[in-house]
Design a protein around this motif. Structure first.
Motif, PDB file in Angstrom:
ATOM      1  N   ILE A 194      -0.561 -13.175  -9.034  1.00 31.70           N
ATOM      2  CA  ILE A 194      -0.182 -12.719  -7.695  1.00 31.70           C
ATOM      3  C   ILE A 194       0.137 -11.225  -7.727  1.00 31.70           C
ATOM      4  CG2 ILE A 194       1.600 -12.885  -5.908  1.00 31.70           C
ATOM      5  CD1 ILE A 194       1.787 -15.885  -6.582  1.00 31.70           C
ATOM      6  N   PRO A 205      -4.322 -13.841  -5.808  1.00 30.61           N
ATOM      7  CA  PRO A 205      -3.570 -15.026  -5.380  1.00 30.61           C
ATOM      8  C   PRO A 205      -4.386 -16.308  -5.396  1.00 30.61           C
ATOM      9  CG  PRO A 205      -4.150 -13.659  -3.493  1.00 30.61           C
ATOM     10  CD  PRO A 205      -4.464 -12.853  -4.722  1.00 30.61           C
ATOM     11  N   TRP A 218       6.635 -19.032  -5.151  1.00 26.96           N
ATOM     12  CA  TRP A 218       5.450 -18.317  -5.638  1.00 26.96           C
ATOM     13  C   TRP A 218       4.168 -18.949  -5.096  1.00 26.96           C
ATOM     14  CZ3 TRP A 218       5.474 -13.659  -7.654  1.00 26.96           C
ATOM     15  CH2 TRP A 218       6.654 -13.180  -8.242  1.00 26.96           C
ATOM     16  N   GLU A 226       3.749 -17.667  -1.684  1.00 23.71           N
ATOM     17  CA  GLU A 226       3.245 -16.300  -1.679  1.00 23.71           C
ATOM     18  C   GLU A 226       1.754 -16.254  -2.012  1.00 23.71           C
ATOM     19  OE1 GLU A 226       4.166 -11.863  -3.522  1.00 23.71           O
ATOM     20  OE2 GLU A 226       5.613 -13.495  -3.814  1.00 23.71           O
ATOM     21  N   SER A 227       1.316 -17.120  -2.925  1.00 29.00           N
ATOM     22  CA  SER A 227      -0.119 -17.131  -3.257  1.00 29.00           C
ATOM     23  C   SER A 227      -0.944 -17.524  -2.031  1.00 29.00           C
ATOM     24  CB  SER A 227      -0.401 -18.079  -4.427  1.00 29.00           C
ATOM     25  OG  SER A 227      -0.284 -19.436  -4.057  1.00 29.00           O
ATOM     26  N   ARG A 241      -0.849 -14.529   0.579  1.00 31.47           N
ATOM     27  CA  ARG A 241      -1.665 -13.374   0.206  1.00 31.47           C
ATOM     28  C   ARG A 241      -3.162 -13.715   0.197  1.00 31.47           C
ATOM     29  NH1 ARG A 241       1.445  -9.234  -0.692  1.00 31.47           N
ATOM     30  NH2 ARG A 241       3.581  -9.500  -1.462  1.00 31.47           N
TER      31      ARG A 241
END
Length: 368
Positions: A288, A293, A321, A324-325, A328
Protein backbone atom coordinates in the motif's frame (compact mmCIF):
# COMPACT_ATOMS: atom_id res chain seq x y z
CA UNK A 1 -6.49 -28.89 26.44
CA UNK A 2 -7.25 -30.44 23.05
CA UNK A 3 -5.91 -33.92 22.30
CA UNK A 4 -4.16 -35.06 19.15
CA UNK A 5 -7.37 -36.76 18.08
CA UNK A 6 -9.21 -33.45 18.49
CA UNK A 7 -6.68 -31.74 16.21
CA UNK A 8 -7.05 -34.40 13.57
CA UNK A 9 -10.86 -34.23 13.74
CA UNK A 10 -11.05 -30.46 13.21
CA UNK A 11 -8.45 -30.58 10.43
CA UNK A 12 -10.31 -33.31 8.56
CA UNK A 13 -13.63 -31.53 9.11
CA UNK A 14 -12.09 -28.45 7.47
CA UNK A 15 -11.04 -30.57 4.48
CA UNK A 16 -7.35 -29.79 4.89
CA UNK A 17 -4.67 -32.43 4.49
CA UNK A 18 -1.83 -32.82 6.96
CA UNK A 19 0.57 -31.73 4.23
CA UNK A 20 -1.55 -28.65 3.57
CA UNK A 21 -1.60 -27.72 7.24
CA UNK A 22 2.16 -28.12 7.48
CA UNK A 23 2.62 -25.74 4.53
CA UNK A 24 0.55 -23.08 6.30
CA UNK A 25 2.38 -23.35 9.62
CA UNK A 26 6.03 -23.54 10.65
CA UNK A 27 5.69 -27.19 11.73
CA UNK A 28 6.91 -30.21 9.78
CA UNK A 29 4.33 -32.70 8.50
CA UNK A 30 6.05 -35.54 10.35
CA UNK A 31 5.88 -33.64 13.64
CA UNK A 32 2.18 -32.81 13.22
CA UNK A 33 1.48 -36.45 12.42
CA UNK A 34 3.08 -37.52 15.70
CA UNK A 35 1.03 -34.92 17.59
CA UNK A 36 -2.23 -36.03 16.00
CA UNK A 37 -1.52 -39.69 16.74
CA UNK A 38 -0.60 -39.00 20.37
CA UNK A 39 3.10 -39.74 20.00
CA UNK A 40 3.91 -36.15 20.95
CA UNK A 41 2.04 -33.88 23.38
CA UNK A 42 -0.11 -31.04 22.06
CA UNK A 43 2.03 -28.00 22.74
CA UNK A 44 0.37 -24.59 23.11
CA UNK A 45 1.94 -23.24 19.91
CA UNK A 46 0.63 -26.25 17.96
CA UNK A 47 -2.90 -25.66 19.23
CA UNK A 48 -2.52 -21.97 18.35
CA UNK A 49 -1.50 -22.89 14.81
CA UNK A 50 -4.50 -25.18 14.32
CA UNK A 51 -6.85 -22.52 15.68
CA UNK A 52 -5.44 -19.82 13.40
CA UNK A 53 -5.33 -21.89 10.22
CA UNK A 54 -8.67 -23.68 10.70
CA UNK A 55 -10.54 -20.88 12.44
CA UNK A 56 -11.83 -23.27 15.10
CA UNK A 57 -11.34 -22.63 18.86
CA UNK A 58 -9.68 -25.63 20.50
CA UNK A 59 -9.10 -24.25 23.97
CA UNK A 60 -11.34 -22.13 26.18
CA UNK A 61 -10.28 -18.49 26.31
CA UNK A 62 -9.85 -16.90 29.74
CA UNK A 63 -13.30 -16.13 31.09
CA UNK A 64 -12.26 -12.56 31.88
CA UNK A 65 -8.72 -11.69 30.80
CA UNK A 66 -9.09 -8.09 32.01
CA UNK A 67 -9.85 -9.37 35.51
CA UNK A 68 -6.79 -11.59 35.30
CA UNK A 69 -4.66 -8.58 34.39
CA UNK A 70 -5.97 -6.69 37.42
CA UNK A 71 -5.21 -9.68 39.66
CA UNK A 72 -1.56 -9.19 38.76
CA UNK A 73 -1.80 -5.72 40.29
CA UNK A 74 -3.43 -6.66 43.57
CA UNK A 75 -1.53 -9.90 44.12
CA UNK A 76 2.00 -10.09 45.47
CA UNK A 77 4.54 -11.52 43.06
CA UNK A 78 6.84 -14.37 44.11
CA UNK A 79 9.74 -12.06 43.29
CA UNK A 80 8.76 -9.65 46.09
CA UNK A 81 8.19 -12.50 48.53
CA UNK A 82 11.62 -13.95 47.75
CA UNK A 83 13.43 -10.64 48.12
CA UNK A 84 11.69 -9.88 51.43
CA UNK A 85 12.75 -13.28 52.75
CA UNK A 86 16.34 -12.39 51.99
CA UNK A 87 17.26 -15.82 50.69
CA UNK A 88 19.60 -16.55 47.84
CA UNK A 89 17.65 -16.74 44.58
CA UNK A 90 17.73 -20.09 42.81
CA UNK A 91 16.54 -21.73 39.61
CA UNK A 92 13.02 -22.26 40.97
CA UNK A 93 12.30 -18.54 41.17
CA UNK A 94 13.88 -17.97 37.75
CA UNK A 95 11.52 -20.59 36.31
CA UNK A 96 8.51 -18.94 37.95
CA UNK A 97 9.50 -15.52 36.63
CA UNK A 98 9.93 -16.93 33.13
CA UNK A 99 6.48 -18.48 33.34
CA UNK A 100 4.95 -15.17 34.42
CA UNK A 101 6.62 -13.36 31.52
CA UNK A 102 5.06 -15.80 29.05
CA UNK A 103 1.63 -15.43 30.65
CA UNK A 104 1.77 -11.64 30.46
CA UNK A 105 2.97 -11.76 26.87
CA UNK A 106 -0.01 -13.86 25.82
CA UNK A 107 -2.40 -11.63 27.78
CA UNK A 108 -1.31 -8.82 25.47
CA UNK A 109 -3.15 -10.65 22.67
CA UNK A 110 -6.52 -10.22 24.36
CA UNK A 111 -6.22 -7.40 26.94
CA UNK A 112 -6.19 -3.69 26.09
CA UNK A 113 -3.04 -1.72 26.81
CA UNK A 114 -4.76 0.49 29.41
CA UNK A 115 -5.52 -2.61 31.51
CA UNK A 116 -2.29 -4.52 30.97
CA UNK A 117 0.41 -1.85 31.13
CA UNK A 118 0.14 -1.27 34.92
CA UNK A 119 0.50 -5.00 35.57
CA UNK A 120 3.50 -5.39 33.26
CA UNK A 121 5.16 -2.23 34.61
CA UNK A 122 4.83 -3.52 38.15
CA UNK A 123 6.19 -6.95 37.25
CA UNK A 124 9.14 -5.29 35.52
CA UNK A 125 9.86 -3.04 38.50
CA UNK A 126 9.76 -6.04 40.84
CA UNK A 127 12.10 -8.03 38.61
CA UNK A 128 14.52 -5.11 38.30
CA UNK A 129 14.52 -4.77 42.07
CA UNK A 130 15.30 -8.45 42.36
CA UNK A 131 18.40 -8.38 40.15
CA UNK A 132 19.66 -5.26 41.97
CA UNK A 133 19.30 -6.59 45.50
CA UNK A 134 19.31 -10.40 45.53
CA UNK A 135 22.20 -12.83 45.34
CA UNK A 136 22.28 -15.63 42.76
CA UNK A 137 24.61 -17.79 40.73
CA UNK A 138 25.90 -16.68 37.34
CA UNK A 139 23.64 -19.14 35.53
CA UNK A 140 20.52 -18.06 37.42
CA UNK A 141 21.53 -14.43 36.93
CA UNK A 142 21.55 -14.83 33.15
CA UNK A 143 18.02 -16.23 33.31
CA UNK A 144 16.84 -13.42 35.56
CA UNK A 145 18.34 -10.67 33.41
CA UNK A 146 16.85 -12.31 30.33
CA UNK A 147 13.42 -12.21 31.96
CA UNK A 148 13.94 -8.54 32.82
CA UNK A 149 14.86 -7.81 29.20
CA UNK A 150 11.80 -9.64 27.90
CA UNK A 151 9.54 -7.79 30.36
CA UNK A 152 11.08 -4.49 29.26
CA UNK A 153 10.36 -5.31 25.62
CA UNK A 154 6.77 -6.21 26.45
CA UNK A 155 6.32 -3.05 28.54
CA UNK A 156 7.74 -0.96 25.71
CA UNK A 157 5.44 -2.55 23.16
CA UNK A 158 2.35 -2.01 25.31
CA UNK A 159 3.32 1.57 26.20
CA UNK A 160 3.80 2.32 22.51
CA UNK A 161 0.36 0.85 21.78
CA UNK A 162 -1.03 3.21 24.43
CA UNK A 163 0.60 6.20 22.72
CA UNK A 164 3.14 6.68 25.52
CA UNK A 165 6.15 6.75 23.22
CA UNK A 166 8.73 8.40 25.48
CA UNK A 167 7.95 5.87 28.19
CA UNK A 168 8.17 3.04 25.67
CA UNK A 169 11.60 4.20 24.58
CA UNK A 170 12.82 4.20 28.18
CA UNK A 171 11.58 0.64 28.61
CA UNK A 172 13.33 -0.51 25.44
CA UNK A 173 16.64 1.13 26.34
CA UNK A 174 16.62 -0.26 29.87
CA UNK A 175 15.87 -3.69 28.43
CA UNK A 176 18.93 -3.52 26.20
CA UNK A 177 21.02 -3.12 29.35
CA UNK A 178 19.43 -6.19 30.92
CA UNK A 179 19.99 -8.20 27.74
CA UNK A 180 23.63 -7.16 27.87
CA UNK A 181 23.92 -8.42 31.45
CA UNK A 182 22.47 -11.73 30.25
CA UNK A 183 24.90 -11.82 27.30
CA UNK A 184 21.86 -12.25 25.06
CA UNK A 185 22.64 -10.34 21.86
CA UNK A 186 19.52 -11.58 20.10
CA UNK A 187 17.24 -10.26 22.85
CA UNK A 188 19.10 -6.95 22.77
CA UNK A 189 18.53 -6.80 19.04
CA UNK A 190 14.83 -7.54 19.58
CA UNK A 191 14.56 -4.52 21.88
CA UNK A 192 16.35 -2.25 19.39
CA UNK A 193 14.27 -3.63 16.53
CA UNK A 194 11.07 -2.97 18.49
CA UNK A 195 12.23 0.59 19.11
CA UNK A 196 12.93 1.01 15.39
CA UNK A 197 9.33 0.05 14.65
CA UNK A 198 8.07 2.79 16.96
CA UNK A 199 10.41 5.37 15.44
CA UNK A 200 9.30 4.39 11.93
CA UNK A 201 5.72 5.19 12.94
CA UNK A 202 6.15 8.34 15.05
CA UNK A 203 9.71 9.58 14.45
CA UNK A 204 12.25 10.00 11.66
CA UNK A 205 12.05 6.90 9.42
CA UNK A 206 15.71 7.32 8.46
CA UNK A 207 16.69 6.79 12.08
CA UNK A 208 14.39 3.78 12.16
CA UNK A 209 16.10 2.27 9.12
CA UNK A 210 19.52 2.62 10.71
CA UNK A 211 18.35 1.08 13.97
CA UNK A 212 16.45 -1.76 12.30
CA UNK A 213 19.38 -2.66 10.06
CA UNK A 214 21.79 -2.52 12.98
CA UNK A 215 19.58 -4.96 14.91
CA UNK A 216 19.31 -7.31 11.93
CA UNK A 217 23.03 -7.25 11.09
CA UNK A 218 24.09 -7.68 14.71
CA UNK A 219 22.41 -11.05 15.21
CA UNK A 220 24.32 -13.52 13.06
CA UNK A 221 23.22 -16.40 15.28
CA UNK A 222 19.51 -15.55 15.30
CA UNK A 223 17.04 -18.32 14.48
CA UNK A 224 15.15 -18.10 11.15
CA UNK A 225 11.84 -16.75 12.49
CA UNK A 226 13.60 -14.20 14.69
CA UNK A 227 15.61 -13.06 11.70
CA UNK A 228 12.41 -12.82 9.66
CA UNK A 229 10.97 -10.56 12.37
CA UNK A 230 13.99 -8.25 12.35
CA UNK A 231 13.90 -8.07 8.55
CA UNK A 232 10.19 -7.21 8.62
CA UNK A 233 11.05 -4.17 10.68
CA UNK A 234 13.77 -3.26 8.21
CA UNK A 235 11.14 -3.46 5.46
CA UNK A 236 8.69 -1.25 7.34
CA UNK A 237 11.28 1.36 8.25
CA UNK A 238 12.52 1.35 4.64
CA UNK A 239 9.09 1.87 3.12
CA UNK A 240 8.38 4.68 5.59
CA UNK A 241 11.66 6.27 4.50
CA UNK A 242 10.61 5.93 0.82
CA UNK A 243 13.44 3.46 0.12
CA UNK A 244 11.74 1.29 -2.51
CA UNK A 245 14.72 -0.93 -3.26
CA UNK A 246 15.48 -1.46 0.41
CA UNK A 247 11.85 -2.39 1.08
CA UNK A 248 11.68 -5.08 -1.61
CA UNK A 249 15.08 -6.45 -0.65
CA UNK A 250 14.00 -6.78 2.99
CA UNK A 251 10.64 -8.38 2.10
CA UNK A 252 12.40 -10.98 -0.07
CA UNK A 253 14.82 -11.68 2.78
CA UNK A 254 11.88 -12.15 5.19
CA UNK A 255 10.48 -14.93 3.01
CA UNK A 256 13.87 -16.58 2.65
CA UNK A 257 14.48 -16.53 6.40
CA UNK A 258 11.02 -17.80 7.28
CA UNK A 259 11.28 -20.73 4.86
CA UNK A 260 14.32 -21.97 6.81
CA UNK A 261 12.37 -22.27 10.07
CA UNK A 262 12.62 -25.45 12.10
CA UNK A 263 10.15 -27.46 14.14
CA UNK A 264 8.47 -26.83 17.48
CA UNK A 265 10.76 -25.50 20.18
CA UNK A 266 13.42 -24.24 17.78
CA UNK A 267 12.54 -20.55 18.27
CA UNK A 268 12.40 -18.25 21.32
CA UNK A 269 8.94 -18.14 22.85
CA UNK A 270 8.69 -14.37 22.30
CA UNK A 271 8.38 -14.84 18.54
CA UNK A 272 5.44 -17.28 18.81
CA UNK A 273 3.07 -14.87 17.06
CA UNK A 274 5.01 -14.45 13.80
CA UNK A 275 3.51 -16.73 11.16
CA UNK A 276 2.72 -16.59 7.46
CA UNK A 277 -0.39 -14.47 8.04
CA UNK A 278 1.63 -11.85 9.91
CA UNK A 279 4.23 -11.83 7.15
CA UNK A 280 1.51 -11.35 4.55
CA UNK A 281 0.08 -8.45 6.53
CA UNK A 282 3.43 -6.68 6.59
CA UNK A 283 3.92 -7.30 2.89
CA UNK A 284 0.44 -5.93 2.22
CA UNK A 285 1.08 -2.82 4.29
CA UNK A 286 4.32 -2.17 2.43
CA UNK A 287 2.58 -2.63 -0.93
CA UNK A 288 0.00 0.00 0.00
CA UNK A 289 2.80 2.40 0.89
CA UNK A 290 4.46 1.58 -2.45
CA UNK A 291 1.29 2.41 -4.37
CA UNK A 292 0.23 -1.16 -5.14
CA UNK A 293 -3.07 -1.52 -3.23
CA UNK A 294 -4.54 -4.14 -5.57
CA UNK A 295 -1.63 -6.46 -4.79
CA UNK A 296 -2.06 -5.83 -1.07
CA UNK A 297 -5.77 -6.68 -0.88
CA UNK A 298 -5.62 -10.51 -1.28
CA UNK A 299 -2.75 -10.78 1.19
CA UNK A 300 -4.60 -8.78 3.83
CA UNK A 301 -7.98 -10.43 3.25
CA UNK A 302 -6.52 -13.93 3.56
CA UNK A 303 -4.58 -13.07 6.72
CA UNK A 304 -7.60 -11.48 8.43
CA UNK A 305 -9.75 -14.51 7.60
CA UNK A 306 -7.36 -16.74 9.54
CA UNK A 307 -6.88 -14.43 12.53
CA UNK A 308 -8.42 -15.39 15.90
CA UNK A 309 -11.45 -13.13 16.45
CA UNK A 310 -10.60 -12.60 20.13
CA UNK A 311 -7.41 -10.81 19.05
CA UNK A 312 -9.55 -7.75 18.44
CA UNK A 313 -6.74 -5.18 18.29
CA UNK A 314 -4.92 -6.95 15.48
CA UNK A 315 -8.15 -7.64 13.58
CA UNK A 316 -8.98 -3.92 13.84
CA UNK A 317 -5.53 -2.82 12.70
CA UNK A 318 -5.33 -5.25 9.80
CA UNK A 319 -8.90 -4.50 8.72
CA UNK A 320 -7.93 -0.84 8.60
CA UNK A 321 -5.17 -1.68 6.15
CA UNK A 322 -7.59 -3.76 4.10
CA UNK A 323 -9.95 -0.77 4.03
CA UNK A 324 -7.12 1.44 2.82
CA UNK A 325 -6.17 -1.03 0.09
CA UNK A 326 -9.78 -1.01 -1.19
CA UNK A 327 -9.99 2.78 -1.00
CA UNK A 328 -6.74 3.38 -2.86
CA UNK A 329 -7.82 0.85 -5.51
CA UNK A 330 -11.04 2.83 -5.99
CA UNK A 331 -13.54 0.46 -4.34
CA UNK A 332 -14.99 2.78 -1.69
CA UNK A 333 -17.95 0.54 -0.81
CA UNK A 334 -15.61 -2.35 0.11
CA UNK A 335 -13.35 0.13 1.89
CA UNK A 336 -16.15 1.40 4.10
CA UNK A 337 -17.31 -2.14 4.89
CA UNK A 338 -13.79 -3.06 6.04
CA UNK A 339 -13.52 0.19 7.97
CA UNK A 340 -16.79 -0.57 9.78
CA UNK A 341 -15.42 -3.97 10.82
CA UNK A 342 -12.20 -2.34 11.99
CA UNK A 343 -14.11 0.16 14.11
CA UNK A 344 -16.24 -2.58 15.68
CA UNK A 345 -13.16 -4.53 16.76
CA UNK A 346 -11.39 -1.37 17.92
CA UNK A 347 -14.23 -0.73 20.38
CA UNK A 348 -13.62 -4.16 21.91
CA UNK A 349 -9.91 -3.58 22.52
CA UNK A 350 -9.06 0.15 22.45
CA UNK A 351 -5.57 1.29 21.57
CA UNK A 352 -4.00 4.64 20.68
CA UNK A 353 -2.24 2.98 17.77
CA UNK A 354 -5.53 1.68 16.37
CA UNK A 355 -7.27 5.02 16.90
CA UNK A 356 -4.54 6.81 14.95
CA UNK A 357 -4.80 4.29 12.13
CA UNK A 358 -8.56 4.65 11.90
CA UNK A 359 -8.24 8.43 11.64
CA UNK A 360 -5.92 7.99 8.66
CA UNK A 361 -8.19 5.50 6.93
CA UNK A 362 -11.32 7.56 7.50
CA UNK A 363 -9.66 10.40 5.64
CA UNK A 364 -8.67 8.08 2.79
CA UNK A 365 -12.18 6.62 2.59
CA UNK A 366 -13.83 10.03 2.82
CA UNK A 367 -15.91 9.08 5.89
CA UNK A 368 -16.38 11.28 8.95
Amino acid sequence: MATGADLRAVREAAGLSLCGLARRTHFAKSYLSMVETGKRPVAADVADAYEQVLGVPLRPAPADPVRLAHEWLVGESPVVVQVRAGRRVGAELATELERRVVELRHLDDVVACRDLLPAVSRELADAEGLVRSASFSERVGRRLFTAVGELAQLAGWIASDAGRHAEAQRFYVSGVGAAGEASDRVLGAQLLSSLSYQIANVGDPRDAVLLARTAALGTVGATPVVRALFLERVAWASVRAADVTGTWRALDAVDEAYERRGGSGSEPEWVYWLDRSEIDVMAGRCMIELGRPADAEPLLARAIAHYPPDHAREVALYSSWLAESHARAGDLDAARDALDRAQQHAEIMPSARTAARLDVVRAVCGSG
